[in-house]
Design a protein around this motif. Structure first.
Motif, PDB file in Angstrom:
ATOM      1  N   ALA A  91       1.785  -4.358   4.619  1.00  0.00           N
ATOM      2  CA  ALA A  91       0.348  -4.494   4.324  1.00  0.00           C
ATOM      3  C   ALA A  91      -0.500  -4.236   5.566  1.00  0.00           C
ATOM      4  N   LEU A  92      -0.037  -4.703   6.713  1.00  0.00           N
ATOM      5  CA  LEU A  92      -0.803  -4.518   7.948  1.00  0.00           C
ATOM      6  C   LEU A  92      -0.806  -3.070   8.424  1.00  0.00           C
ATOM      7  N   GLN A  93       0.080  -2.243   7.880  1.00  0.00           N
ATOM      8  CA  GLN A  93       0.111  -0.832   8.268  1.00  0.00           C
ATOM      9  C   GLN A  93      -0.893   0.020   7.501  1.00  0.00           C
ATOM     10  N   VAL A  94      -1.405  -0.503   6.382  1.00  0.00           N
ATOM     11  CA  VAL A  94      -2.307   0.292   5.537  1.00  0.00           C
ATOM     12  C   VAL A  94      -3.542   0.767   6.300  1.00  0.00           C
ATOM     13  N   PRO A  95      -4.233  -0.089   7.081  1.00  0.00           N
ATOM     14  CA  PRO A  95      -5.399   0.416   7.828  1.00  0.00           C
ATOM     15  C   PRO A  95      -5.019   1.453   8.900  1.00  0.00           C
ATOM     16  N   LEU A  96      -3.756   1.491   9.294  1.00  0.00           N
ATOM     17  CA  LEU A  96      -3.339   2.380  10.377  1.00  0.00           C
ATOM     18  C   LEU A  96      -2.930   3.763   9.880  1.00  0.00           C
TER      19      LEU A  96
END
Length: 397
Positions: A91-96
């Motif tokens: 989930a934390l990779q989505v903005p990246l």
């Protein structure tokens, strides 16, 4: 040994007394960067590599594999155990990198000693710094192999690993440095192998067997001591929970690899191939072990050719490992780029190795390079066993 005859040292790498004495300058000013001295065979392979690189840049988004490493590093500052929470990390990779499927952080907590400091930088800055340092060390470490530098740096597996943000390039650089020092500074070679293994263990699966085969007991001892020290440091910094979380996450990761078709399709191991074919995968691993273990032992016992040693060590580990992706073919790049390219048929093996990235049968490329190393090992062993004419005369007298 005189100072100017040493293969490498960190002092010489970073401080050169005149560019003519600088190994890095010599590497990048070699004939491989002079088009007038390129043979038609080299030009043909270079054109193929650049064409394939263009395809890679058109279909792969940069830093996609760097994202879980950066996110895992950031989480390690607050709760290292969460670095192995696949849902959170994904989930934390989505903005990246945008919407993705499950992309877990699968490296051992010892690797967080590298990724945690880098994660204090912004995502683009960390990716750029890590890539530049990895390529610089990789190019420097490959110099004793005497490769064609341009072919080495534009080889599609190398470009793919760099583009994705994989630590493979850095790990291979450590292995290359270790191989170069094995017969001179055996203890340091063990340290370098251990550092590589504590980042990406699968590439060093055969290291203990290979070192034992060559009688490099000091390297084995220092490798064990270094691995223990790094493991202890990660335990002190990140705690026991991080190691337990990693061990608990491995079964779920295995399920992800064997059930997610894109990962399975791009894998490079016999294990993955057997899963795709519906055959017992551990049978593939057992068969591979019967081949790669004795070959690793013999390659370090019977030859000092670093190309053969690299392929039988890293390539053999890929054949033995259950999970390894196609970008791991970059580990073989120094050996491939160091081949003598004089005839049309000399293009066959490098071309298979490069093209196999794109046809979902990367295992074929791995097997092609590994078979070359085995043939070279057997032929040199045979040549050493056949007495020369001078030896025959001495025996008769």
């Amino acid at each position: 040994m005189r100072k100017d005859q040493r293969h490498w040292s960190f002092k010489r790498f970073f401080h050169c007394e005149g560019r003519e004495n600088c190994p890095t300058f010599q590497f990048f000013s070699s004939r491989a960067f002079n088009p007038k001295k390129w043979s038609p065979i080299v030009i043909g392979l270079l054109v193929l590599f650049v064409f394939l690189d263009a395809i890679l840049f058109s279909i792969f988004k940069p830093a996609t594999d760097w994202a879980p490493l950066w996110v895992g590093g950031q989480l390690s500052w607050t709760s290292p155990r969460l670095a192995y929470d696949t849902e959170l990390v994904s989930a934390l990779q989505v903005p990246l990198v945008g919407a993705t499927s499950d992309r877990p952080f699968v490296y051992p907590p010892s690797a967080l000693l590298l990724f945690a400091p880098l994660s204090t930088l912004s995502f683009p800055a960390a990716f750029l710094l890590f890539s530049v340092l990895s390529v610089a060390l990789f190019a420097r470490a490959a110099r004793p192999f005497k490769p064609q530098p341009l072919l080495l740096l534009v080889a599609p597996p190398v470009v793919l690993a760099i583009l994705a943000g994989q630590p493979t390039i850095l790990v291979v650089a450590l292995i290359l440095f270790g191989l170069a020092q094995l017969d001179q500074k055996e203890g340091w070679a063990g340290v370098l192998f251990a550092m590589a293994a504590m980042i990406k263990p699968p590439l060093l699966l055969l290291a203990p067997i290979a070192l034992a085969g060559g009688g490099y007991w000091r390297a084995l001892l220092t490798a064990g001591a270094t691995a223990t020290a790094i493991g202890g440091a990660s335990l002190a910094v990140f705690g026991l929970d991080a190691w337990l979380a990693w061990l608990s996450a491995l079964p779920a990761f295995k399920v992800l690899v064997t059930e997610f078709e894109p990962l399975l399709r791009n894998a490079v191991t016999p294990y993955a191939m057997f899963v795709r074919m519906g055959l017992p995968p551990y049978f593939a691993t057992a068969c591979a072990a019967l081949v790669v273990i004795p070959i690793a032992w013999l390659s370090f016992a019977k030859t000092r050719d670093m190309r053969i040693r690299l392929v039988t060590l890293a390539g053999g580990a890929l054949l033995l490992s259950p999970y390894a992706m196609n970008y791991e073919l970059a580990a073989l790049a120094p050996a491939v780029a160091a081949l003598r390219l004089e005839r049309i048929r000399d293009l066959i093996m490098p071309a298979i190795w490069a093209v196999s990235l794109f046809v979902t049968v990367s295992l074929v490329g791995l097997l092609a390079v590994y078979a070359w190393a085995v043939v070279q090992l057997v032929s040199r062993w045979h040549d050493a066993a056949v007495p020369t004419e001078a030896d025959t005369i001495c025996l008769r007298t």
